[in-house]
Design a protein around this motif. Structure first.
Motif, PDB file in Angstrom:
ATOM      1  N   GLY A 181      -1.310  -9.012   5.003  1.00 25.96           N
ATOM      2  CA  GLY A 181      -0.530  -8.205   4.057  1.00 25.96           C
ATOM      3  C   GLY A 181       0.887  -7.917   4.519  1.00 25.96           C
ATOM      4  N   ALA A 182       1.291  -8.486   5.670  1.00 25.06           N
ATOM      5  CA  ALA A 182       2.630  -8.210   6.207  1.00 25.06           C
ATOM      6  C   ALA A 182       3.677  -9.136   5.588  1.00 25.06           C
ATOM      7  CB  ALA A 182       2.630  -8.376   7.725  1.00 25.06           C
ATOM      8  N   ALA A 183       4.911  -8.619   5.474  1.00 25.64           N
ATOM      9  CA  ALA A 183       6.010  -9.429   4.936  1.00 25.64           C
ATOM     10  C   ALA A 183       6.502 -10.416   5.977  1.00 25.64           C
ATOM     11  CB  ALA A 183       7.156  -8.512   4.510  1.00 25.64           C
ATOM     12  N   CYS A 184       6.397 -10.042   7.250  1.00 25.79           N
ATOM     13  CA  CYS A 184       6.821 -10.927   8.327  1.00 25.79           C
ATOM     14  C   CYS A 184       6.322 -10.376   9.658  1.00 25.79           C
ATOM     15  CB  CYS A 184       8.344 -11.089   8.356  1.00 25.79           C
ATOM     16  SG  CYS A 184       9.205  -9.576   8.690  1.00 25.79           S
ATOM     17  N   ALA A 185       6.554 -11.150  10.709  1.00 29.54           N
ATOM     18  CA  ALA A 185       6.129 -10.727  12.050  1.00 29.54           C
ATOM     19  C   ALA A 185       7.299 -10.820  13.012  1.00 29.54           C
ATOM     20  CB  ALA A 185       4.985 -11.614  12.552  1.00 29.54           C
ATOM     21  N   THR A 186       7.241  -9.987  14.040  1.00 34.98           N
ATOM     22  CA  THR A 186       8.235 -10.044  15.105  1.00 34.98           C
ATOM     23  C   THR A 186       7.538  -9.659  16.402  1.00 34.98           C
ATOM     24  OG1 THR A 186      10.476  -9.370  15.741  1.00 34.98           O
ATOM     25  CG2 THR A 186       9.078  -7.654  14.787  1.00 34.98           C
ATOM     26  N   TYR A 187       8.308  -9.563  17.476  1.00 33.53           N
ATOM     27  CA  TYR A 187       7.736  -9.196  18.778  1.00 33.53           C
ATOM     28  C   TYR A 187       8.747  -8.330  19.503  1.00 33.53           C
ATOM     29  CZ  TYR A 187      10.388 -13.500  19.392  1.00 33.53           C
ATOM     30  OH  TYR A 187      11.357 -14.459  19.316  1.00 33.53           O
ATOM     31  N   GLU A 188       8.224  -7.561  20.448  1.00 28.30           N
ATOM     32  CA  GLU A 188       9.131  -6.653  21.151  1.00 28.30           C
ATOM     33  C   GLU A 188       9.233  -6.979  22.633  1.00 28.30           C
ATOM     34  OE1 GLU A 188       7.702  -2.823  22.309  1.00 28.30           O
ATOM     35  OE2 GLU A 188       6.368  -4.223  23.330  1.00 28.30           O
ATOM     36  N   PHE A 189       8.708  -8.114  23.044  1.00 30.11           N
ATOM     37  CA  PHE A 189       8.872  -8.586  24.421  1.00 30.11           C
ATOM     38  C   PHE A 189       8.830 -10.103  24.375  1.00 30.11           C
ATOM     39  CE2 PHE A 189       4.538  -9.909  25.759  1.00 30.11           C
ATOM     40  CZ  PHE A 189       3.880  -9.608  24.583  1.00 30.11           C
ATOM     41  N   GLY A 241       4.481  -6.837  11.022  1.00 29.53           N
ATOM     42  CA  GLY A 241       3.563  -6.973  12.154  1.00 29.53           C
ATOM     43  C   GLY A 241       4.361  -7.203  13.425  1.00 29.53           C
ATOM     44  N   VAL A 242       4.096  -6.378  14.439  1.00 33.42           N
ATOM     45  CA  VAL A 242       4.871  -6.458  15.681  1.00 33.42           C
ATOM     46  C   VAL A 242       3.936  -6.781  16.851  1.00 33.42           C
ATOM     47  CG1 VAL A 242       6.483  -5.256  17.226  1.00 33.42           C
ATOM     48  CG2 VAL A 242       6.438  -4.677  14.781  1.00 33.42           C
ATOM     49  N   VAL A 243       4.222  -7.841  17.579  1.00 25.82           N
ATOM     50  CA  VAL A 243       3.456  -8.158  18.793  1.00 25.82           C
ATOM     51  C   VAL A 243       4.027  -7.303  19.920  1.00 25.82           C
ATOM     52  CG1 VAL A 243       2.694  -9.958  20.371  1.00 25.82           C
ATOM     53  CG2 VAL A 243       3.146 -10.518  17.973  1.00 25.82           C
ATOM     54  N   GLY A 244       3.179  -6.454  20.475  1.00 24.87           N
ATOM     55  CA  GLY A 244       3.608  -5.531  21.527  1.00 24.87           C
ATOM     56  C   GLY A 244       3.721  -4.115  20.980  1.00 24.87           C
ATOM     57  N   THR A 289       3.107 -16.806   8.724  1.00 21.33           N
ATOM     58  CA  THR A 289       4.002 -15.843   8.076  1.00 21.33           C
ATOM     59  C   THR A 289       5.419 -16.191   8.515  1.00 21.33           C
ATOM     60  OG1 THR A 289       4.464 -13.487   7.729  1.00 21.33           O
ATOM     61  CG2 THR A 289       3.796 -14.119   9.956  1.00 21.33           C
ATOM     62  N   ARG A 290       6.372 -15.345   8.174  1.00 21.42           N
ATOM     63  CA  ARG A 290       7.726 -15.563   8.697  1.00 21.42           C
ATOM     64  C   ARG A 290       7.805 -14.853  10.047  1.00 21.42           C
ATOM     65  NH1 ARG A 290      11.928 -13.596   4.251  1.00 21.42           N
ATOM     66  NH2 ARG A 290      10.598 -11.755   4.338  1.00 21.42           N
TER      67      ARG A 290
END
Ligand code: AMP
Length: 367
Positions: A60-68, A4-7, A83-84
């Motif tokens: 259902g995501a293994a982890c999350a991150t963001y692009e900004f 899962g990506v924020v942005g 989540t992670r």
């Protein structure tokens, strides 16, 4: 494995393009439509602080991150507790506030220029008295690509500069008479493994990155080691997981050069786009490996690489592709003055081979 990506901007798109071949899938959250990342995964349209949308993002995501880096703190805390999240909330909060960032660099032993926090006319006077001129006033929060900044050359200019920034809380920092700008993009894994890409020379125009060349042709081993040591210290102190970039000013110190840290980005960075073709493992893939707990890839270079940003208008595609070795990356964005629409990477055996290609790309992308 779903991420899962924020942005949903171009950095998200390039994360998706890097992760698909290694078995990853992507879901992006963005309030806008026509997002560059939409072609690389599933889109959720929603506000970054909408808890229901964030919950859908990581379902259902293994982890999350963001692009900004301007992810709201509450959203980061939500993701971190459900989540992670990589990089974690601490990396975000330090990068979101220019004063906290400078204090943090200093605490890590990373050189910074003189600076003061400004949130009242009195603090502005104190800053002018202690830091002097020329200086740069920058909003503490939410600045990017040179936006939210004013160069100050006099006491009257300081007041006018702060007015132009709507008198929001600012940092007043000494203007650095740099000889050039460089950045180091590195990745740290959950296990503490650390890999750094080559020190990259960056050229900005109107506050926007225009050209990157890697490795920086002017850097000796001592400068490279210094940059790597500083970024490693920052990454370790943050317990950072994922890719990060630190931008530095190179200053002349007699006949020696040293570094002053300007700012960090707790994410993949425009000055690391050349790594897609120019490094054995790109910044995007290493970021994904780090946040999912996979082993990091070799960040070593394949020869010399350079990147030229496409800003405002897209030049004739056929002319770019006719250039030997040029790799075009377009972000599916509507042209608009000052907007990053794509980039071009060129690689070669050495700088002699790459720099004439950069000169040609400068001409092609001048508009
Ligand atoms: P920033 O948003 O802090 O990355 O600033 C954008 C660009 O403005 C930098 O890449 C520099 O070219 C220039 N700049 C910012 N701060 C300073 C400074 N203190 N001294 C000299 N140039 C600066």
């Amino acid at each position: 494995m779903l991420i899962g990506v924020v942005g949903g901007g171009q950095l998200g798109r390039m994360l998706g393009l890097a992760g698909l071949p290694i078995g990853m899938r992507f879901r992006f959250l963005d309030p806008g439509d026509n997002c560059p990342a939409a072609e690389a995964g599933e889109m959720i349209r929603g506000a970054y602080d909408d808890t229901a949308a964030l919950a859908r993002l990581i379902d259902g995501a293994a982890c999350a991150t963001y692009e900004f880096e301007n992810v709201p703190a509450a959203a980061a805390m939500f993701l971190d507790s459900h989540t992670r999240l990589g990089p974690g909330p601490r990396s975000l909060s330090v990068a979101q506030d220019r004063i906290e960032e400078k204090q943090f660099f200093h605490a890590c032993g990373v050189p910074v220029q003189p600076y003061r926090a400004v949130s009242s006319p009195q603090e502005l006077r104190t800053a002018v008295d202690s830091v002097g001129f020329p200086a740069v006033l920058k909003t503490r929060r939410l600045g990017y690509d040179g936006k939210g900044q004013a160069v100050v050359r006099s006491a009257e200019g300081a007041g006018a500069g702060w007015d132009s920034l709507d008198r929001v809380p600012c940092i007043y920092e000494a203007f650095v008479p740099f000889v050039r700008e460089v950045s180091l993009v590195a990745t740290r894994s959950r296990q503490g493994e650390f890999v750094a890409h080559a020190l990259t020379r960056n050229e900005h125009r109107d506050g926007i990155l225009r050209v990157s060349v890697a490795p920086d042709p002017g850097a000796d081993q001592a400068l490279r080691n210094a940059a790597e040591g500083y970024v490693r210290a920052i990454a370790e102190a943050l317990n950072h997981v994922g890719t990060l970039a630190v931008e530095f000013f190179v200053v002349a110190d007699g006949d020696r050069y040293s570094l002053i840290a300007n700012e960090m980005a707790p994410r993949v960075h425009n000055s690391g786009h050349w790594t897609i073709e120019g490094a054995i493992t790109s910044q995007f893939e290493n970021h994904l490996r780090a946040i999912t707990g996979l082993p990091l890839g070799d960040a070593g270079m394949r020869g010399v690489a350079a990147m030229v940003n496409i800003i405002g208008t897209v030049p004739p595609i056929a002319e770019i592709l006719a250039l030997r070795g040029a790799r075009l990356h377009l972000y599916s964005k509507e042209p608009k003055p000052g907007r990053k629409l794509g980039h071009i990477t060129v690689t070669g055996a050495d700088h002699e081979e790459v720099m004439p290609l950069v000169a040609r790309l400068r001409e092609l992308t001048a508009g």
